[in-house]
Motif scaffolding. Structure first.
Motif, PDB file in Angstrom:
ATOM      1  N   LEU A  72      -3.833   5.247   4.183  1.00  0.00           N
ATOM      2  CA  LEU A  72      -3.520   5.777   2.861  1.00  0.00           C
ATOM      3  C   LEU A  72      -4.623   5.472   1.854  1.00  0.00           C
ATOM      4  N   ALA A 118      -2.671   4.437  -2.383  1.00  0.00           N
ATOM      5  CA  ALA A 118      -3.037   5.733  -1.833  1.00  0.00           C
ATOM      6  C   ALA A 118      -4.124   6.398  -2.670  1.00  0.00           C
ATOM      7  N   ASP A 155       4.367  18.842   9.467  1.00  0.00           N
ATOM      8  CA  ASP A 155       3.685  17.593   9.812  1.00  0.00           C
ATOM      9  C   ASP A 155       3.700  17.412  11.318  1.00  0.00           C
ATOM     10  N   THR A 161      -2.678  12.452  -1.552  1.00  0.00           N
ATOM     11  CA  THR A 161      -1.263  12.805  -1.437  1.00  0.00           C
ATOM     12  C   THR A 161      -0.691  12.351  -0.098  1.00  0.00           C
ATOM     13  N   TRP A 162       0.540  11.876  -0.124  1.00  0.00           N
ATOM     14  CA  TRP A 162       1.210  11.506   1.109  1.00  0.00           C
ATOM     15  C   TRP A 162       2.709  11.732   0.948  1.00  0.00           C
ATOM     16  N   PRO A 173      -3.569  15.218   3.534  1.00  0.00           N
ATOM     17  CA  PRO A 173      -2.269  14.613   3.220  1.00  0.00           C
ATOM     18  C   PRO A 173      -1.704  13.906   4.446  1.00  0.00           C
ATOM     19  N   LEU A 174      -1.084  12.755   4.229  1.00  0.00           N
ATOM     20  CA  LEU A 174      -0.558  11.940   5.317  1.00  0.00           C
ATOM     21  C   LEU A 174       0.964  11.862   5.247  1.00  0.00           C
ATOM     22  N   TYR A 205       0.727  17.904   6.919  1.00  0.00           N
ATOM     23  CA  TYR A 205       0.627  16.461   6.787  1.00  0.00           C
ATOM     24  C   TYR A 205       0.274  15.836   8.134  1.00  0.00           C
TER      25      TYR A 205
END
Length: 306
Positions: free
Chosen positions: A14, A38, A205, A41-42, A21-22, A5
Protein backbone atom coordinates in the motif's frame (compact mmCIF):
# COMPACT_ATOMS: atom_id res chain seq x y z
CA UNK A 1 -13.26 1.45 -18.56
CA UNK A 2 -13.44 -1.02 -15.69
CA UNK A 3 -11.19 -0.41 -12.68
CA UNK A 4 -9.25 -3.54 -11.79
CA UNK A 5 -7.97 -3.94 -8.23
CA UNK A 6 -4.84 -6.02 -7.77
CA UNK A 7 -5.53 -8.40 -4.90
CA UNK A 8 -2.59 -8.75 -2.55
CA UNK A 9 -1.78 -10.38 0.78
CA UNK A 10 1.11 -7.91 1.25
CA UNK A 11 -0.25 -4.82 3.10
CA UNK A 12 3.16 -3.13 2.83
CA UNK A 13 2.54 -2.69 -0.90
CA UNK A 14 0.00 0.00 0.00
CA UNK A 15 2.89 2.37 0.74
CA UNK A 16 4.95 1.54 -2.33
CA UNK A 17 3.45 4.01 -4.82
CA UNK A 18 2.71 1.28 -7.35
CA UNK A 19 0.26 3.24 -9.45
CA UNK A 20 -2.38 0.48 -9.42
CA UNK A 21 -5.41 0.15 -7.11
CA UNK A 22 -5.03 -2.63 -4.53
CA UNK A 23 -7.48 -4.90 -2.74
CA UNK A 24 -6.32 -5.95 0.74
CA UNK A 25 -8.12 -8.22 3.17
CA UNK A 26 -9.18 -7.24 6.65
CA UNK A 27 -7.62 -10.53 7.74
CA UNK A 28 -4.20 -9.18 6.69
CA UNK A 29 -4.61 -5.90 8.54
CA UNK A 30 -6.59 -6.72 11.69
CA UNK A 31 -3.71 -7.75 13.96
CA UNK A 32 -1.11 -5.28 12.73
CA UNK A 33 0.05 -2.87 15.41
CA UNK A 34 1.18 -0.33 12.82
CA UNK A 35 -0.35 0.23 9.43
CA UNK A 36 1.21 1.46 6.17
CA UNK A 37 0.19 4.84 4.78
CA UNK A 38 -1.41 4.29 1.37
CA UNK A 39 0.05 6.24 -1.53
CA UNK A 40 -2.79 5.28 -3.87
CA UNK A 41 -6.36 4.07 -3.99
CA UNK A 42 -7.22 0.77 -2.36
CA UNK A 43 -10.26 -1.22 -1.26
CA UNK A 44 -10.87 -3.46 1.74
CA UNK A 45 -12.14 -7.00 1.47
CA UNK A 46 -13.74 -8.31 4.65
CA UNK A 47 -12.27 -11.81 4.28
CA UNK A 48 -15.74 -13.29 4.59
CA UNK A 49 -15.17 -16.27 2.33
CA UNK A 50 -12.34 -17.54 4.52
CA UNK A 51 -14.11 -16.63 7.75
CA UNK A 52 -17.25 -18.57 6.90
CA UNK A 53 -15.39 -21.47 5.27
CA UNK A 54 -13.24 -21.99 8.34
CA UNK A 55 -15.61 -21.15 11.17
CA UNK A 56 -19.14 -21.26 9.77
CA UNK A 57 -19.88 -17.85 11.24
CA UNK A 58 -18.54 -14.36 11.70
CA UNK A 59 -16.52 -14.28 14.91
CA UNK A 60 -16.52 -10.48 15.15
CA UNK A 61 -19.61 -8.32 15.37
CA UNK A 62 -20.56 -5.28 13.32
CA UNK A 63 -19.32 -2.81 15.94
CA UNK A 64 -15.84 -4.37 15.96
CA UNK A 65 -15.69 -4.38 12.17
CA UNK A 66 -16.70 -0.72 12.01
CA UNK A 67 -13.93 0.14 14.46
CA UNK A 68 -11.42 -1.66 12.24
CA UNK A 69 -12.62 -0.01 9.02
CA UNK A 70 -12.55 3.41 10.68
CA UNK A 71 -8.97 2.77 11.79
CA UNK A 72 -7.93 1.78 8.27
CA UNK A 73 -9.64 4.82 6.77
CA UNK A 74 -7.87 7.15 9.19
CA UNK A 75 -4.42 5.56 9.50
CA UNK A 76 -3.95 4.08 6.03
CA UNK A 77 -5.99 6.64 4.10
CA UNK A 78 -7.14 6.62 0.47
CA UNK A 79 -9.76 3.95 1.15
CA UNK A 80 -12.12 3.83 -1.84
CA UNK A 81 -14.60 1.39 -0.31
CA UNK A 82 -14.92 -1.53 2.07
CA UNK A 83 -16.89 -4.76 1.73
CA UNK A 84 -19.39 -5.59 4.49
CA UNK A 85 -19.47 -8.74 6.59
CA UNK A 86 -21.56 -10.49 3.97
CA UNK A 87 -22.52 -14.14 3.78
CA UNK A 88 -21.43 -15.97 0.61
CA UNK A 89 -23.83 -18.60 -0.70
CA UNK A 90 -21.57 -21.16 -2.37
CA UNK A 91 -22.85 -24.66 -1.49
CA UNK A 92 -19.77 -25.65 0.54
CA UNK A 93 -20.03 -22.40 2.55
CA UNK A 94 -23.69 -23.06 3.29
CA UNK A 95 -22.80 -26.62 4.27
CA UNK A 96 -20.33 -25.17 6.77
CA UNK A 97 -22.82 -22.70 8.26
CA UNK A 98 -25.79 -25.07 8.10
CA UNK A 99 -28.02 -22.22 6.90
CA UNK A 100 -30.18 -21.74 3.83
CA UNK A 101 -29.40 -19.50 0.89
CA UNK A 102 -32.17 -17.10 1.89
CA UNK A 103 -30.86 -16.90 5.42
CA UNK A 104 -27.43 -15.98 4.05
CA UNK A 105 -29.07 -13.26 1.95
CA UNK A 106 -31.03 -11.87 4.88
CA UNK A 107 -27.94 -11.81 7.09
CA UNK A 108 -25.99 -10.04 4.35
CA UNK A 109 -28.61 -7.30 4.09
CA UNK A 110 -29.01 -7.05 7.85
CA UNK A 111 -25.26 -6.63 8.35
CA UNK A 112 -25.06 -3.81 5.81
CA UNK A 113 -27.97 -2.02 7.48
CA UNK A 114 -26.25 -2.35 10.85
CA UNK A 115 -22.90 -1.12 9.52
CA UNK A 116 -24.62 1.82 7.85
CA UNK A 117 -26.40 2.64 11.09
CA UNK A 118 -23.15 2.52 13.09
CA UNK A 119 -20.96 4.39 10.61
CA UNK A 120 -22.82 6.17 7.79
CA UNK A 121 -19.65 8.12 7.00
CA UNK A 122 -17.60 5.06 6.07
CA UNK A 123 -17.56 3.92 2.41
CA UNK A 124 -18.96 0.45 3.11
CA UNK A 125 -20.77 -0.95 0.08
CA UNK A 126 -23.75 -3.33 -0.03
CA UNK A 127 -23.26 -6.73 -1.64
CA UNK A 128 -25.96 -8.75 -3.39
CA UNK A 129 -25.68 -12.50 -2.93
CA UNK A 130 -27.31 -15.35 -4.79
CA UNK A 131 -26.95 -18.41 -6.95
CA UNK A 132 -29.39 -17.91 -9.84
CA UNK A 133 -30.53 -14.66 -11.45
CA UNK A 134 -33.74 -14.61 -9.42
CA UNK A 135 -31.78 -14.94 -6.16
CA UNK A 136 -29.73 -11.81 -6.83
CA UNK A 137 -32.80 -9.78 -7.68
CA UNK A 138 -34.58 -11.03 -4.58
CA UNK A 139 -31.58 -9.87 -2.54
CA UNK A 140 -31.60 -6.48 -4.28
CA UNK A 141 -35.35 -6.20 -3.62
CA UNK A 142 -34.72 -6.86 0.08
CA UNK A 143 -32.33 -3.91 0.22
CA UNK A 144 -34.93 -1.75 -1.52
CA UNK A 145 -37.65 -2.78 0.94
CA UNK A 146 -35.40 -1.58 3.75
CA UNK A 147 -35.03 1.83 2.15
CA UNK A 148 -31.67 1.33 0.41
CA UNK A 149 -31.74 2.80 -3.09
CA UNK A 150 -29.03 0.66 -4.66
CA UNK A 151 -29.08 2.61 -7.94
CA UNK A 152 -28.22 5.80 -6.05
CA UNK A 153 -25.09 4.31 -4.47
CA UNK A 154 -21.62 4.66 -6.02
CA UNK A 155 -20.99 0.90 -5.98
CA UNK A 156 -22.75 -2.39 -5.27
CA UNK A 157 -20.82 -5.64 -4.87
CA UNK A 158 -21.79 -8.88 -6.60
CA UNK A 159 -20.81 -11.87 -4.47
CA UNK A 160 -20.51 -15.63 -4.99
CA UNK A 161 -19.46 -15.40 -8.66
CA UNK A 162 -15.69 -15.89 -8.41
CA UNK A 163 -15.59 -19.64 -9.05
CA UNK A 164 -18.00 -19.48 -11.98
CA UNK A 165 -17.12 -16.01 -13.24
CA UNK A 166 -16.49 -17.14 -16.84
CA UNK A 167 -19.93 -18.68 -17.33
CA UNK A 168 -22.92 -17.49 -19.35
CA UNK A 169 -25.04 -17.77 -16.20
CA UNK A 170 -22.95 -15.17 -14.40
CA UNK A 171 -23.08 -12.92 -17.45
CA UNK A 172 -26.88 -13.01 -17.32
CA UNK A 173 -26.76 -12.22 -13.60
CA UNK A 174 -24.43 -9.25 -14.06
CA UNK A 175 -26.21 -7.83 -17.10
CA UNK A 176 -29.62 -8.12 -15.42
CA UNK A 177 -28.34 -6.26 -12.35
CA UNK A 178 -26.88 -3.63 -14.65
CA UNK A 179 -30.34 -3.07 -16.13
CA UNK A 180 -31.47 -2.02 -12.63
CA UNK A 181 -29.08 0.91 -12.91
CA UNK A 182 -26.52 -0.51 -10.48
CA UNK A 183 -22.81 0.32 -10.63
CA UNK A 184 -21.24 -3.06 -9.95
CA UNK A 185 -18.07 -4.48 -8.45
CA UNK A 186 -17.70 -8.20 -9.21
CA UNK A 187 -15.46 -10.02 -6.76
CA UNK A 188 -12.73 -12.26 -8.17
CA UNK A 189 -13.44 -11.83 -11.89
CA UNK A 190 -10.55 -12.39 -14.27
CA UNK A 191 -10.10 -11.97 -18.03
CA UNK A 192 -12.44 -14.80 -19.02
CA UNK A 193 -15.28 -13.16 -17.14
CA UNK A 194 -14.38 -9.62 -18.12
CA UNK A 195 -14.44 -10.64 -21.78
CA UNK A 196 -18.12 -11.47 -21.34
CA UNK A 197 -19.44 -8.60 -19.23
CA UNK A 198 -16.62 -6.17 -18.46
CA UNK A 199 -18.42 -3.41 -20.36
CA UNK A 200 -21.28 -3.30 -17.84
CA UNK A 201 -19.37 -3.34 -14.54
CA UNK A 202 -17.49 -0.56 -12.78
CA UNK A 203 -14.74 -2.63 -11.17
CA UNK A 204 -13.41 -6.05 -10.29
CA UNK A 205 -10.44 -7.63 -8.53
CA UNK A 206 -8.27 -10.73 -8.51
CA UNK A 207 -5.20 -12.21 -6.86
CA UNK A 208 -4.90 -14.97 -9.45
CA UNK A 209 -1.35 -13.80 -10.13
CA UNK A 210 -0.23 -15.17 -6.76
CA UNK A 211 -1.97 -18.52 -7.15
CA UNK A 212 -0.38 -19.01 -10.56
CA UNK A 213 2.94 -17.71 -9.28
CA UNK A 214 3.23 -20.63 -6.87
CA UNK A 215 4.06 -22.85 -9.82
CA UNK A 216 6.69 -20.58 -11.38
CA UNK A 217 10.32 -20.54 -10.23
CA UNK A 218 11.35 -17.33 -8.54
CA UNK A 219 12.94 -14.53 -10.55
CA UNK A 220 15.61 -13.96 -7.90
CA UNK A 221 17.60 -16.14 -5.49
CA UNK A 222 15.45 -14.90 -2.62
CA UNK A 223 12.25 -16.03 -4.41
CA UNK A 224 11.46 -19.72 -4.28
CA UNK A 225 8.37 -19.01 -6.39
CA UNK A 226 6.66 -15.95 -7.82
CA UNK A 227 3.72 -16.14 -5.38
CA UNK A 228 4.90 -13.06 -3.46
CA UNK A 229 6.82 -11.20 -6.16
CA UNK A 230 5.87 -7.55 -6.64
CA UNK A 231 7.43 -7.38 -10.09
CA UNK A 232 5.53 -10.48 -11.19
CA UNK A 233 2.27 -9.09 -9.78
CA UNK A 234 2.67 -5.74 -11.55
CA UNK A 235 3.52 -7.43 -14.86
CA UNK A 236 0.40 -9.61 -14.51
CA UNK A 237 -1.75 -6.56 -13.78
CA UNK A 238 -0.25 -4.66 -16.72
CA UNK A 239 -1.07 -7.51 -19.11
CA UNK A 240 -4.61 -7.73 -17.82
CA UNK A 241 -5.03 -3.95 -18.05
CA UNK A 242 -3.91 -4.02 -21.68
CA UNK A 243 -6.40 -6.79 -22.37
CA UNK A 244 -9.19 -4.69 -20.88
CA UNK A 245 -8.77 -2.16 -23.69
CA UNK A 246 -9.26 -4.87 -26.33
CA UNK A 247 -12.04 -6.99 -24.89
CA UNK A 248 -14.02 -8.70 -27.69
CA UNK A 249 -17.59 -7.51 -27.35
CA UNK A 250 -18.74 -10.18 -29.83
CA UNK A 251 -18.33 -12.86 -27.15
CA UNK A 252 -21.01 -11.29 -24.99
CA UNK A 253 -24.26 -13.22 -24.78
CA UNK A 254 -27.33 -10.94 -25.15
CA UNK A 255 -29.57 -10.91 -22.11
CA UNK A 256 -32.98 -12.40 -23.03
CA UNK A 257 -36.10 -10.35 -22.40
CA UNK A 258 -36.80 -12.65 -19.48
CA UNK A 259 -33.39 -12.84 -17.81
CA UNK A 260 -34.71 -15.26 -15.22
CA UNK A 261 -35.62 -17.82 -17.88
CA UNK A 262 -32.04 -17.80 -19.14
CA UNK A 263 -30.65 -19.51 -16.07
CA UNK A 264 -31.69 -23.04 -16.96
CA UNK A 265 -30.46 -22.60 -20.54
CA UNK A 266 -27.06 -21.47 -19.26
CA UNK A 267 -26.49 -24.61 -17.18
CA UNK A 268 -24.32 -27.45 -18.62
CA UNK A 269 -26.37 -29.48 -21.10
CA UNK A 270 -24.81 -32.74 -19.94
CA UNK A 271 -24.25 -33.47 -16.24
CA UNK A 272 -21.89 -36.29 -17.25
CA UNK A 273 -19.81 -33.90 -19.38
CA UNK A 274 -19.70 -31.35 -16.56
CA UNK A 275 -18.59 -34.10 -14.16
CA UNK A 276 -15.75 -35.11 -16.46
CA UNK A 277 -14.64 -31.48 -16.70
CA UNK A 278 -14.58 -31.19 -12.90
CA UNK A 279 -12.60 -34.43 -12.68
CA UNK A 280 -9.99 -33.13 -15.13
CA UNK A 281 -9.70 -29.92 -13.14
CA UNK A 282 -9.28 -31.78 -9.85
CA UNK A 283 -6.50 -33.93 -11.34
CA UNK A 284 -4.59 -30.97 -12.76
CA UNK A 285 -4.69 -28.72 -9.71
CA UNK A 286 -3.87 -29.20 -6.04
CA UNK A 287 -6.82 -29.32 -3.63
CA UNK A 288 -8.34 -25.91 -3.03
CA UNK A 289 -8.28 -24.35 0.38
CA UNK A 290 -10.28 -21.47 1.86
CA UNK A 291 -9.50 -18.10 0.31
CA UNK A 292 -10.71 -14.57 0.58
CA UNK A 293 -12.57 -13.33 -2.46
CA UNK A 294 -9.84 -12.25 -4.77
CA UNK A 295 -7.05 -13.05 -2.26
CA UNK A 296 -5.63 -16.07 -0.47
CA UNK A 297 -3.46 -16.96 2.46
CA UNK A 298 0.27 -16.38 2.18
CA UNK A 299 1.97 -19.59 0.97
CA UNK A 300 4.21 -19.64 4.02
CA UNK A 301 1.29 -19.29 6.39
CA UNK A 302 -0.73 -22.33 5.45
CA UNK A 303 -2.69 -23.48 8.44
CA UNK A 304 -2.31 -20.12 10.18
CA UNK A 305 -5.54 -18.19 9.92
CA UNK A 306 -5.84 -14.75 11.40
Amino acid sequence: MVTFYLGTHQPAWLARGLGVPLLVSHRRLAERRTLPRATGTWALDSGGFTELSLHGRWRSDARSYVAAVRRYAEEIGNLAWAAPQDWMVEPHVRARTGLSLRTHQHRTVRNYLRLRELAPELPIIPVVQGEAVADYHRCADTYERHGIDLAALPLVGVGSVCRRQHSAEVEHIVRSLHTRGLRLHCFGVKTSGLARYGAVISSSDSAAWSFGGRYRPGCAPSHRTEANCLRYALAWHARLHRNLTHLPTSRSVPLPEDGLAAVDAARPSSPRRAGRARARTSRSRPPARPRERGAHEHPRERGVHR
